[in-house]
Design a protein around this motif. Sequence first.
Motif, short mmCIF file in Angstrom:
data_model
loop_
_atom_site.label_atom_id
_atom_site.label_comp_id
_atom_site.label_asym_id
_atom_site.label_seq_id
_atom_site.Cartn_x
_atom_site.Cartn_y
_atom_site.Cartn_z
N UNK A 141 76.94 -62.79 -68.45
CA UNK A 141 77.51 -62.93 -67.08
C UNK A 141 76.88 -62.27 -66.50
N UNK A 142 76.11 -61.62 -66.12
CA UNK A 142 74.90 -61.01 -65.96
C UNK A 142 74.20 -62.00 -64.60
N UNK A 143 73.95 -63.09 -65.76
CA UNK A 143 73.97 -64.66 -65.19
C UNK A 143 74.65 -64.99 -63.97
N UNK A 144 75.60 -65.01 -64.58
CA UNK A 144 76.48 -65.31 -63.46
C UNK A 144 76.86 -64.98 -62.20
N UNK A 145 77.14 -63.70 -62.43
CA UNK A 145 77.11 -62.76 -60.82
C UNK A 145 76.17 -61.62 -60.66
N UNK A 146 76.38 -62.15 -59.16
CA UNK A 146 74.87 -61.75 -58.75
C UNK A 146 75.30 -60.19 -58.06
N UNK A 147 74.98 -58.82 -58.82
CA UNK A 147 74.91 -57.92 -58.84
C UNK A 147 75.62 -57.10 -56.40
N UNK A 148 76.35 -56.99 -56.23
CA UNK A 148 76.22 -56.17 -55.13
C UNK A 148 76.66 -57.92 -53.55
N UNK A 149 76.67 -59.00 -54.79
CA UNK A 149 76.20 -60.12 -53.63
C UNK A 149 77.70 -60.88 -53.69
N UNK A 150 78.32 -61.88 -55.26
CA UNK A 150 79.15 -62.32 -55.21
C UNK A 150 80.33 -61.93 -56.97
N UNK A 151 79.99 -60.52 -56.80
CA UNK A 151 81.01 -59.19 -57.31
C UNK A 151 79.75 -58.84 -58.15
#
Length: 188
Positions: A74-84
């Motif tokens: 999950x933390x590889x798929x979602x760019x924290x603060x950018x895509x979610x």
Amino acid sequence: VFVGSPVKGKAGFSTEFLSSGANVFYLPWSDNIKALLNASYIYALPSYAEGFPRTILEAMAMAKPCVASKARGCNEAVCDGQTGLLCEVRSGADLAAKISVLLDDESLALSMGQKARQIAQSKYDESIVVKEYLEFYENNYGIDALKELKNKQYTYAEVVVLDDNSYQNFKQSIGLTSDKVIIFNKFK
């Protein structure tokens, strides 16, 4: 809206809560994910453990911001603060806080959704993924190894679904005449 059934023998969620009607609409199953995502404002995947979650990629392709746990994958798929936004694993309070951020800030949610779509198209489009598979295989194993696929039988594989044009190009590039092809994520 909560879609999916619990995995037997694994803790995860209470079907009693999901059935209670307390601001929850529960669907044990749906094969119309595109319509559900289209009707959604955000996508949440508070998983304890994942591979690389295809469901997040589907949401990103539909321009939905994602709230996911910091679980590997999950933390590889979602760019924290950018895509979610990423929340702590097994923290309902953090999950709720991250969802609230996006519910309270429509412009942020729309911006993250648009960025998510751009990334889905630029990194995860079928043609890009197929090209990377072919390059990896050729660079690490040689084109002869690709051609050997047509003569091998495997019992387990992760299948990548190709559109007709990509499939025909792939078939031609490795000299396959059969209409059955499997692309593997592990080659040993």
